[in-house]
Design an enzyme around this catalytic site. Structure first.
Site, PDB file in Angstrom:
ATOM      1  N   HIS A   1      11.156 -17.384 -42.477  1.00 15.02           N
ATOM      2  CA  HIS A   1       9.891 -17.020 -43.173  1.00 15.02           C
ATOM      3  C   HIS A   1       8.726 -17.220 -42.346  1.00 15.02           C
ATOM      4  CE1 HIS A   1       8.274 -15.481 -47.020  1.00 15.02           C
ATOM      5  NE2 HIS A   1       7.358 -16.337 -46.769  1.00 15.02           N
TER       6      HIS A   1
ATOM      7  N   HIS B   1       7.145 -11.186 -52.063  1.00 16.57           N
ATOM      8  CA  HIS B   1       7.389 -12.367 -52.840  1.00 16.57           C
ATOM      9  C   HIS B   1       8.782 -12.235 -53.344  1.00 16.57           C
ATOM     10  CE1 HIS B   1       4.930 -15.948 -54.181  1.00 16.57           C
ATOM     11  NE2 HIS B   1       5.316 -16.072 -52.828  1.00 16.57           N
TER      12      HIS B   1
END
Lengths: 731, 224
Positions: free
Chosen positions: A51, A97
């Site tokens: 990430h 998300h």
């Protein structure tokens, strides 16, 4: 949480639980020249996660074109920036998300919106629009309905409260997303180029300021959580989800914009505390400028007692920003934020070397080279293997269109095709009073106040095409976005993306990623739309099953004159109808295939970038010379759906006579537009495009005659079914 | 004369209101911060814009009513001068008791943003004199707590005094008697859920909202 000793971490392989491999842990040791302590292990695990470090995707992202004549800022900052003339620039970025939304949809989606908004205002731009791209399981599942309802509520409540219109988006439904839905948000901002900010902390002795909400234990390990696969034990990961407060963010946003606009002289750098919270924002700001820093964790505003350094550094509490301020100006910053009822606290200073040092209770709790943390993450090119399904496609599919009107009515009520009004009416799409084309169109259009210009924006991905052919599907994702911009009267400027894929450890998934990014890169070069920002979300799997390859493309285009703004709705009776682009028997991967067979299979139809670009050019010229009354991109559901949608807004029917089998009305051949042209411009339009009229607008019926079957539908009846279908299926 | 737009923390339609006043009505808008204790001297009207004052925490408008500026807004209203509250502004004016009743969560519990057809029930107020009596107008709504409620006797008073100015043709939120906008007994304070500032330019889809502003701006200019 118990802080293990370095030897215990090594012996018990704690780092593996945090996503660091043994080889990576060895590399950390080598860089430090010793074993890392508990806090340091946590810092590296977060900063070296997929990430934050893009360690599995970096080599593939390098394919993307990222520069161009109007590109002021490419990837690497909070968001990319493109010059739109008159001293103004557009700033945009998309972010996923997915994992938080799967576990706690309301807060997951809300904080996704909050995070992407911070990326935009950290660049000094005022956010002017939000878009989303949502992919869920099939609507026959009660949990999926709950996820949709709460995700939509979360997006709406955040954007509505902070006062940024949510103007566009897309939604698809497919079983592969049932356990791992996708929530991608895109934010667009406007700035005067002079105000552009960088997330850098330079100059020894300058001050590091923490502003915004206090730090709690929410969202700890969020970045690590986002870099692992899901399974049935996901419920236990709920603590990795953050909680949003849009009111706090509104205050932080206004304060930061005030600081940037009116106190630029004292501001050195500014960055959002997003994934991996305080550690990523501070370390990235330092590394970018080549400076280390001392941070005193005792000064970090905390809303819980007894937080250890690991928790403070990795918390993903929301509505926080990190600033670098010139030394001597602390009081000015504190005063300014107080004006907005927001806390600003000096928590550290920039060092003259590159050491990143954390202090707590008078002790050094971490001491690492900032470059090691940020720039030394390993980069992997994973093994890749072409999935067998791509080489053994099943036989081609031919739709049954013998009951043409019934078939069209059914297609119009498929959740992917049906009106999304029941969703977007929960979003304030008009606040800021600049939205001149509302949700439900090919692209949303926001005027640039005080000019004669507007911005068109859209998000697109067709995962079914990518599943059948990741390379061409990647091209089509960009092409369709461009087509939507062109249909709205704009010139494509650039894209942002969210690359949502399964686990890169699976060679077949890695192949999909490789091919999709290759296709996207080729298309971006064709349309001269560089990739200016984006995000990668891997490990989207549930119990070992990967999602379809889903690269979301968020594109912004410039409409150079308000006269060019074009919508899909028919405007007058008696206008002539045209299709720009050739229709073929292209049925694999289509909505009608899914509807009639329940499957997505076979070989994807051919797609040609040059043809796409040529057709877009024709439509662009037709719009600019004022020849058209409406333009609609032909996409999912084919020509029949595109024409039906064009009749709905003003309830103006149409009569078509097409020289093709009825089934072709549902073909999804790319590079096509349906256009209505006033009779007075017939000659000019036909000369420009070479197209032949296929009918005309008028009446209250949609009548279609083909080579085999004909149909007649009442526009109002069709509109009602299309408009209400999604809400009914959500019940 | 100036048109005062009150800004609370969390107001988000403040600029929208400002632009309509300045660019469409060509009058002078001025922002007044919620911490001020007095309105500027030469104020022609007070406008309380939409948004989420104090995040709408506790209850929409419930915290804003205690803001320092509200004391002087009450004084201004008491002198019979025009006060218009839109959306969150309407919620604040009811919480501040400048208007009767209150606004509850929408009946279907969802936020709703859409074009809305309204009926003009009373065109004899300072805020509606540019409309025809009974006219249908289009003004968009965008709210989660727009469900106007008052008790039976208050409703009867509203009707008897012709205080109901706007009603919905299709009720989007469950409000009593389809109420979209009301005035106080004296007729100088108006609250409404629809957003006239979003219907003040052709490019935004219509100008019915502009006529609402014109009603009291022109009134004001006549009085000069």
């Amino acid at each position: 949480m118990i802080e293990l000793q370095p030897r215990e971490i090594e012996a018990q392989k704690l780092y593996e639980q945090w996503g660091l491999s043994e080889a990576e842990f060895d590399k950390v040791q080598e860089l430090l020249g010793r074993l890392p302590n508990f806090t340091e292990t946590g810092l590296f695990a977060a900063m070296w996660s997929e990430h934050c470090a893009y360690k599995n995707s970096k080599p593939l992202l390098k394919q993307f074109p990222t520069t161009g004549k109007n590109i002021l800022q490419g990837p690497g900052e909070g968001a990319g920036i493109i010059d739109i003339g008159d001293g103004q620039a557009v700033v945009f970025k998309a972010e996923s998300h997915n994992h938080p939304t799967a576990v706690e949809p309301y807060q997951g989606a809300a904080t996704g919106v909050g995070g992407i908004i911070r990326d935009i205002f950290s660049m000094g731009a005022r956010p002017i629009a939000m878009l989303d791209s949502l992919h869920f399981g099939s609507l026959d599942d009660a949990h999926t309905k709950y996820l949709i309802d709460q995700t939509v509520a979360g997006i709406g409540d955040y954007g509505n409260c902070i006062g940024i219109p949510t103007v566009g988006g897309e939604m698809t439904f497919e079983d592969v997303y049932q356990g791992n839905p996708l929530m991608n948000g895109m934010c667009v901002g406007l700035l005067d180029s002079v105000q552009q900010q960088k997330g850098a902390a330079a100059g020894a002795g300058n001050l590091i300021f923490y502003v915004g909400a206090k730090t709690g234990r929410d969202g700890i390990q969020g970045a690590i959580f986002a870099s692992a696969e899901f399974n049935d034990e996901q419920e236990s990961q709920r603590s990795a989800v953050q909680v949003g407060d849009p009111f706090a963010e509104k205050m932080v946003m206004e304060a930061c914009l005030d600081l940037i606009e009116n106190h630029a002289d004292i501001l050195v750098g500014i960055q959002d505390m997003g994934a991996a919270g305080l550690v990523s924002s501070s370390a990235e700001m330092g590394a970018k400028a080549g400076f280390g820093m001392d941070l005193n964790l005792d000064l970090v505003p905390q809303r819980e007692d007894g937080m250890i350094p690991y928790e403070l550094m990795l918390s993903e509490s929301q509505e926080r920003m990190l600033l670098c301020i010139k030394k001597g100006y602390a009081a000015e910053v504190i005063d300014l934020f107080n004006q907005y009822e927001t806390e600003a606290v000096e928590i550290g200073t920039v060092r003259d070397d590159q050491q990143y040092i954390l202090h707590q209770h008078g002790e050094v709790v971490a001491d690492v080279d900032v470059k090691a943390l940020v720039d030394e993450a390993p980069v992997y090119r994973k093994p890749s293997a072409r999935p067998a399904r791509l080489d053994q496609p099943s036989a081609g599919f031919e739709p049954d269109a013998s009951k043409l009107a019934d078939t069209l009515m059914s297609v119009l009520q498929q959740p992917a095709i049906a009106s999304k009004e029941s969703v977007y009416r929960r979003y304030d799409s008009q606040v800021q009073t600049n939205t001149i084309v509302l949700p439900g169109s090919d692209a949303a259009v926001i005027r640039v106040r005080g000019t004669n210009k507007a911005l068109a924006m859209t998000t697109d991905a067709n995962p079914r095409y990518l599943f059948l052919d990741p390379h061409q599907g990647g091209q089509i994702a960009v092409a369709e976005a461009a087509r939507n911009i062109v249909a709205s009267g704009g010139v494509p400027l650039g894209i942002t993306d969210c690359l949502n894929f399964g686990s890169p450890e699976d060679p077949e998934v890695y192949y999909e990623l490789e091919q999709a990014t290759k296709g996207m890169s080729e298309a971006c070069r064709q349309f001269e739309t560089p990739v200016i920002s984006g995000n990668v979300s891997l490990y989207n799997e549930f119990n070992g099953e990967a999602i379809y390859p889903t690269p979301m493309v968020g594109m912004v285009g410039l409409i150079e004159s308000l006269d060019y703004v074009t919508t899909q709705s028919f405007k007058n009776s008696g206008d002539l109808l045209y299709v720009v682009g050739e229709t073929k028997a292209d049925f694999n991967g289509t909505e009608i295939q899914k509807m009639q067979t329940g499957q997505i299979e076979g070989q994807l139809f051919d797609f040609d970038l040059a043809t796409e670009a040529a057709n877009q050019q024709l439509v662009q010229q037709a719009i600019r010379t004022g020849l058209v009354n409406s333009v609609h991109d032909i996409s999912e559901g084919g020509l029949a759906v595109a024409v039906a949608e064009s009749t709905f807004d003003n309830e103006i029917g149409a009569q078509l006579n097409v020289d093709m089998p009825a089934s072709w009305l549902f073909s999804e051949t790319q590079s096509r537009f349906v256009v209505s042209v006033p009779a007075t411009h017939q000659a000019a339009f036909e000369e420009l495009t070479g197209a032949q009229a296929i009918g005309q607008t008028g009446g209250d019926q949609l009548t279609i005659t083909t080579n085999d079957f004909d149909m007649n539908l009442d526009v109002k009846t069709a509109k009602k079914a299309w408009k209400e279908a999604l809400a009914w299926q959500m019940k | 004369m100036k048109y005062a737009v009150i800004r609370f923390p969390g107001s988000n339609c403040d600029w929208d209101m400002f632009y309509v006043l300045r660019d469409q009505l060509h009058v002078e808008p001025i922002f007044v911060d919620y911490r001020e204790t007095e309105l500027p001297e030469d104020v022609a009207a007070v406008l309380v814009p939409g948004g989420f004052s104090y995040g709408d925490y506790l209850r929409s408008g419930a915290i804003a009513r205690f803001a320092p500026i509200m004391t002087d807004v009450k004084r201004f209203a008491g002198e019979g001068k025009p006060v218009l509250g839109i959306c969150n502004g309407f919620q604040i004016l009811t919480e501040a008791r400048l208007l009767p009743g209150g606004l509850r969560k929408n009946q279907h519990l969802e936020f709703v943003c859409q074009q809305q057809e309204l009926f003009v029930q009373n065109n004899q107020t300072a805020f509606s004199n540019q409309f025809e009596q009974g006219e249908k107008v289009m003004i968009p709504v965008a709210h989660g707590d727009g469900n106007y409620y008052c008790d039976e006797s208050t409703l009867q008073q509203l009707k008897d005094n012709h205080q109901i100015v706007l009603t919905y043709s299709e009720n989007p939120n469950g409000s009593i008697d389809d109420i979209a906008g009301i005035v106080n007994e004296q007729g100088n304070v108006m609250g409404m859920m629809p957003h006239p500032e979003r219907a003040s330019e052709d490019i935004l889809g219509g100008t019915d909202g502009l006529r609402l502003f014109q009603s009291f701006v022109e009134n004001q200019q006549l009085q000069k």
